[in-house]
Design an enzyme around this catalytic site. Structure first.
Site, PDB file in Angstrom:
ATOM      1  N   HIS A   1      22.439  81.751 -76.658  1.00  0.00           N
ATOM      2  CA  HIS A   1      23.304  80.727 -76.064  1.00  0.00           C
ATOM      3  C   HIS A   1      24.695  80.812 -76.685  1.00  0.00           C
ATOM      4  O   HIS A   1      24.853  80.946 -77.895  1.00  0.00           O
ATOM      5  CB  HIS A   1      22.719  79.318 -76.180  1.00  0.00           C
ATOM      6  CG  HIS A   1      22.577  78.768 -77.570  1.00  0.00           C
ATOM      7  ND1 HIS A   1      23.606  78.118 -78.231  1.00  0.00           N
ATOM      8  CD2 HIS A   1      21.524  78.739 -78.416  1.00  0.00           C
ATOM      9  CE1 HIS A   1      23.187  77.711 -79.411  1.00  0.00           C
ATOM     10  NE2 HIS A   1      21.933  78.086 -79.561  1.00  0.00           N
TER      11      HIS A   1
ATOM     12  N   ASP B   1      24.259  79.802 -85.287  1.00  0.00           N
ATOM     13  CA  ASP B   1      23.631  79.178 -84.121  1.00  0.00           C
ATOM     14  C   ASP B   1      24.674  79.021 -83.014  1.00  0.00           C
ATOM     15  O   ASP B   1      25.288  77.957 -82.903  1.00  0.00           O
ATOM     16  CB  ASP B   1      23.061  77.815 -84.531  1.00  0.00           C
ATOM     17  CG  ASP B   1      22.302  77.124 -83.431  1.00  0.00           C
ATOM     18  OD1 ASP B   1      21.859  77.803 -82.490  1.00  0.00           O
ATOM     19  OD2 ASP B   1      22.156  75.880 -83.505  1.00  0.00           O
TER      20      ASP B   1
ATOM     21  N   GLU C   1      22.974  75.239 -74.096  1.00  0.00           N
ATOM     22  CA  GLU C   1      21.647  75.118 -74.689  1.00  0.00           C
ATOM     23  C   GLU C   1      21.559  73.903 -75.595  1.00  0.00           C
ATOM     24  O   GLU C   1      20.543  73.215 -75.632  1.00  0.00           O
ATOM     25  CB  GLU C   1      21.316  76.387 -75.492  1.00  0.00           C
ATOM     26  CG  GLU C   1      19.895  76.418 -76.047  1.00  0.00           C
ATOM     27  CD  GLU C   1      19.723  75.789 -77.413  1.00  0.00           C
ATOM     28  OE1 GLU C   1      18.567  75.564 -77.822  1.00  0.00           O
ATOM     29  OE2 GLU C   1      20.738  75.497 -78.089  1.00  0.00           O
ATOM     30  N   GLU C   2      22.648  73.609 -76.308  1.00  0.00           N
ATOM     31  CA  GLU C   2      22.570  72.601 -77.362  1.00  0.00           C
ATOM     32  C   GLU C   2      22.333  71.197 -76.845  1.00  0.00           C
ATOM     33  O   GLU C   2      21.581  70.435 -77.450  1.00  0.00           O
ATOM     34  CB  GLU C   2      23.845  72.634 -78.217  1.00  0.00           C
ATOM     35  CG  GLU C   2      24.015  73.897 -79.047  1.00  0.00           C
ATOM     36  CD  GLU C   2      22.992  74.038 -80.164  1.00  0.00           C
ATOM     37  OE1 GLU C   2      22.032  73.240 -80.212  1.00  0.00           O
ATOM     38  OE2 GLU C   2      23.144  74.950 -80.985  1.00  0.00           O
TER      39      GLU C   2
ATOM     40  N   ASP D   1      17.711  83.246 -81.177  1.00  0.00           N
ATOM     41  CA  ASP D   1      18.304  81.935 -81.454  1.00  0.00           C
ATOM     42  C   ASP D   1      17.684  81.308 -82.697  1.00  0.00           C
ATOM     43  O   ASP D   1      17.377  80.131 -82.725  1.00  0.00           O
ATOM     44  CB  ASP D   1      18.137  81.003 -80.244  1.00  0.00           C
ATOM     45  CG  ASP D   1      18.850  79.668 -80.442  1.00  0.00           C
ATOM     46  OD1 ASP D   1      19.771  79.608 -81.281  1.00  0.00           O
ATOM     47  OD2 ASP D   1      18.477  78.682 -79.771  1.00  0.00           O
TER      48      ASP D   1
ATOM     49  N   HIS E   1      23.506  73.267 -87.303  1.00  0.00           N
ATOM     50  CA  HIS E   1      24.203  72.102 -86.752  1.00  0.00           C
ATOM     51  C   HIS E   1      25.093  71.406 -87.776  1.00  0.00           C
ATOM     52  O   HIS E   1      25.273  70.189 -87.718  1.00  0.00           O
ATOM     53  CB  HIS E   1      23.199  71.091 -86.167  1.00  0.00           C
ATOM     54  CG  HIS E   1      22.434  71.592 -84.987  1.00  0.00           C
ATOM     55  ND1 HIS E   1      21.531  70.796 -84.307  1.00  0.00           N
ATOM     56  CD2 HIS E   1      22.416  72.794 -84.364  1.00  0.00           C
ATOM     57  CE1 HIS E   1      20.996  71.497 -83.312  1.00  0.00           C
ATOM     58  NE2 HIS E   1      21.527  72.712 -83.341  1.00  0.00           N
TER      59      HIS E   1
END
Length: 475
Positions: free
Chosen positions: A281, A293, A327-328, A355, A433
């Site tokens: 992603h 990420d 995606e997130e 991922d 994140h």
């Protein structure tokens, strides 16, 4: 003559044995892939370029769309075919200014925090209230009479992501049902250097929507200690009560915006309508650089296809790379891509997603119908084992049972075999994140070896004569 015949007689079984090795037809191509991939740092350089040039890339942001423009242009320069942006409408959540402060007992001490994606804002001026610290949904239920009018903090230590993330996604709903005015969650990660972790959350119809944010591990544990001293009567006076926090958030959800999945191909020479899908992603959360990420995963899967193109290794089937958007906080890209395939997915040989951070490569995880795992092990493992780390906490090197990913999930639910790149990623959730998700966390050698292994897997899956079985996994 007798000696020559004897040598031929003895050599025949050896030749037959060599030909029985299912990986042998692909060995020469694999050697070329390894040599090319390990001599090249393109995957790491592109990850660094995106992180340093565009930064984080939340859905709906100008940075994401600029990254997509660059990716389309660069894929075409790589010589990939049918390069295109697939339109997708994505949600737009804007963080805005935000803060948290411990008002009592310390007097306006800053609490590092990040609002959770999709949260509503606080009223103007924020929310100031006593905090109720709980350690589970069950604990909140047992103490629901204490929650009304307070801020509920879920101080739940990290076990696994799958187990712990439920407090991030569902904490606001549970706290609101108990009458809380806001909710907080201990960041979903095992380690913190005062680094809060963001991520998505959800609301439910019929339940009040209250602000929801993540504190650092240090902040959550501070509030727990203050509450425990209060409950045990070990403090007195104005500074001896429950912790009081002021939470201010100006988050905003805006109308959907147009984004794109990025698609590029190496068209198959014999069966172009049969496809091996690789992907990642391209969006990220709005902190850090989104390198771990998931730009590293994008660079590896993209470069795996580009290596095949540069080497002139055009397999029987098409190899396609997809950089999924959103995606997130929505999976809109994955859903749109799956919908574009129609009802018949029989032409997809397999789908692979990267991922989980591109650290030292360990292999691949497979989920699919019985027989596919054994086929890939026999044809691919001997060609990639030298690239893989063994003896790590990530399990045995090679191809193991259990894999997939969020973006290929819609295809897997319809029977497509799914794989994930496995790496020695024990540190992945340290930066996941957070503002610490930056390019320096990745190693160029790791990305190069992951690229080589992924390119070999893709080439073999696209070149092998048989089709992998579709359908439910053995589980």
């Amino acid at each position: 003559m007798r000696t020559v015949l004897a040598v031929l007689f003895l050599a025949a079984p050896l030749a037959a044995g060599a030909q029985s090795d299912p990986s042998a037809p692909y060995a020469e191509a694999a050697d070329r892939i390894v040599e090319a991939a390990l001599a090249d740092s393109t995957a790491w350089e592109r990850t660094a370029y995106v992180g340093d040039t565009f930064g984080h890339r939340l859905s709906g942001s100008a940075a994401l769309e600029a990254t997509i423009d660059w990716a389309i242009e660069t894929m075409r320069a790589d010589g990939l075919e049918n390069v295109r942006g697939q339109p997708v409408d994505v949600p737009v959540w804007v963080r805005g200014d935000e803060s948290a402060a411990l008002v009592l007992p310390t007097g306006d001490r800053d609490l590092p925090m990040l609002g959770l994606g999709g949260s509503v804002a606080t009223p103007p001026g924020g929310v100031e209230a006593e905090v109720l610290v709980v350690d589970s949904f069950e604990d909140l239920e047992a103490r629901a009479d204490e929650a009304a009018g307070r801020i509920v903090l879920f101080d739940v230590p990290f076990t696994t992501y799958g187990e712990t993330v439920g407090y991030r996604t569902g904490g606001a709903v549970a706290a609101a049902r108990a009458g809380a005015v806001a909710s907080l969650v201990r960041s979903v990660g095992p380690v913190s250097l005062s680094t809060p972790h963001t991520g998505t959350m959800r609301y439910e119809d019929g339940v009040p929507r209250i602000p929801h944010a993540a504190l650092t591990i240090e902040g959550a544990e501070t509030l727990r200690r203050i509450q425990e001293r209060f409950q045990q009567g070990r403090t007195a006076g104005r500074r001896g009560g429950r912790p009081v926090v002021r939470l201010t958030m100006n988050a905003e959800t805006r109308p959907d915006a147009r984004s794109r999945n990025v698609i590029g191909e190496l068209v198959g020479r014999e069966a172009p309508d049969e496809t091996v899908v690789l992907g990642c992603h391209i969006d990220s959360w709005d902190v850090g650089q989104g390198a771990v990420d998931d730009m590293g995963g994008c660079a590896v899967t993209w470069e795996a296809v580009a290596v095949l193109a540069r080497l002139g290794l055009r397999p029987r089937r098409t190899v396609r790379v997809v950089l999924w958007t959103n995606e997130e906080n929505g999976l809109r890209g994955a859903t749109a891509y799956r919908d574009s395939l129609g009802d018949d997915l029989s032409g997809i040989q397999l789908a692979l997603e990267s991922d989980s951070g591109v650290y030292e490569p360990v292999g691949f995880g497979y989920t699919g119908a019985p027989g596919g795992l054994e086929t890939l092990r026999a044809r691919v493992e001997p060609l990639v084992l030298a690239l893989l780390a063994d003896g790590t906490d990530a399990g045995p090197a090679g191809i193991v049972e259990g894999g997939g990913g969020a973006d290929i999930g819609p295809m897997m639910r319809d029977g497509v075999p799914g794989l994930s790149l496995r790496t020695d990623n024990g540190r992945y959730f340290w930066v996941h994140h957070t503002a610490a998700d930056t390019v320096d966390k990745l190693d160029p050698g790791h990305l190069a070896r992951a690229t080589a292994a992924t390119a070999i897997l893709a080439y073999v899956a696209a070149e092998m004569p048989e089709r992998l079985p579709h359908g439910a996994s053995a589980d």
